[in-house]
Design a protein around this motif. Structure first.
Motif: not given
Length: 332
Positions: A18-21, A97-101, A153-159
């Protein structure tokens, strides 16, 4: 090194599809200004002003993008930064913005943070040009601090949704609530909307909401006079009228709901909010469409809202995010 493109960058950085696209669809125009990253001292002053927890500062500083040592990351940063600053004042058709991995390297996971740090002078200049007081300017941008805390906290930086809009200059925190200029559109109605955001962490007291709505109406008339606001809109699980089956008549949530005229619910197409409420009310993450009994059994049942959530799902039903509106003329 050969010229970089989205495929090369995506492979080397391990970006999500998603981020690549998303990056591929945002070529960098010739002559676009390159982001200027603040020095470490300025970064720390920004992080303090943006209410980013001190525990995160060291990791952020060590993930600074550099065009020489990390050209792929810089390639991505340039495009995200350009998307932000070229859309100052524009919230139209924004879809987040799309999710970062989640399992990406630390520099990749902090790409958006460095985009915001580079854009602080841009958005602050935009705010100043519209006469927006520093208090509201910084209160708005401080949404980044909570996002960093939640993401760590969630490990996702971030959607992200709110923060890109805040740094575009179309999202503002005014008292208890926040607003996007040009928000959720209501079919068959003309004019500009203010989309209402309901942040967590504070009671939804009717008096505080009244005050926020009145201040917001005056704020946008004063600072954006060429974009008159016709109505307030909201898209949230807090507008799910099924809550009335469980909550006391005088609850803050139901009093908030009654301000809005709800659009009809189409359960086949409407966005289910089970997982959203799970995260908002219980601070638990769950990505599968159905929440299993073992998760429900582990949830606290202290408040009427917590009990309503579990009882409703156990009955085989679902919660929904609903859209509602009311005219700005209703604000006194």
């Amino acid at each position: 090194m050969s010229a970089l493109d989205a495929e090369i960058v995506g492979e080397r950085l391990g970006l999500t599809a998603g981020l690549l696209e998303w990056l591929r669809a945002r070529p960098l125009p010739a002559g676009s200004p390159s982001p200027v990253l603040p020095d470490d001292e300025t970064v720390c002053s920004y992080l303090a002003a943006l209410a980013v927890e001190v525990e995160a500062w060291s990791e952020i500083l060590t993930t600074r993008p550099d065009p020489a040592s990390s050209p792929e990351l810089w390639w991505a940063l340039e495009r995200v930064y350009h998307d932000l600053v070229s859309n100052l004042g524009n919230g139209a058709a924004f879809a987040g913005w799309p999710n970062l991995p989640v399992d990406g390297t630390a520099p990749v996971r902090h790409l958006y943070i460095w985009t915001f740090l580079a854009a602080v002078p841009d958005v602050r200049q935009y705010h100043a040009g519209h006469g927006i007081p520093d208090e509201i300017s910084w209160a708005t941008l401080r949404s980044l601090g909570q996002a960093v805390t939640d993401s760590r906290a969630s490990g996702l930086l971030f959607a992200l949704w709110v923060q890109p809009l805040a740094f575009r200059g179309v999202h503002y925190r005014i008292g208890r609530l926040a607003y996007d200029l040009g928000g959720t559109k209501v079919p068959h109605l003309d004019g500009a909307d203010l989309a209402v955001h309901i942040g967590a962490g504070q009671p939804l007291e009717p008096h505080d909401c009244d005050q926020s709505f009145a201040q917001a109406a005056a704020f946008f008339r004063r600072h954006f006079p060429r974009r008159p606001v016709r109505r307030f809109t909201c898209h949230s699980w807090l507008l799910d009228d099924q809550l009335a089956d469980y909550l006391p008549e005088g609850s803050n949530i139901l009093q908030f709901q009654r301000r809005f005229q709800l659009l009809p619910l189409d359960e086949e197409r409407e966005e289910r909010a089970d997982n959203v409420i799970l995260e908002y009310v219980f601070e638990r993450m769950h990505t599968d469409p159905l929440i299993p009994d073992e998760v429900l059994e582990d949830l606290p049942q202290t408040t009427s809202l917590q009990r309503a959530f579990v009882t409703h799902l156990r009955s085989g039903r679902h919660w929904y995010s609903r859209t509602g509106w009311f005219p700005a003329s209703a604000i006194r």
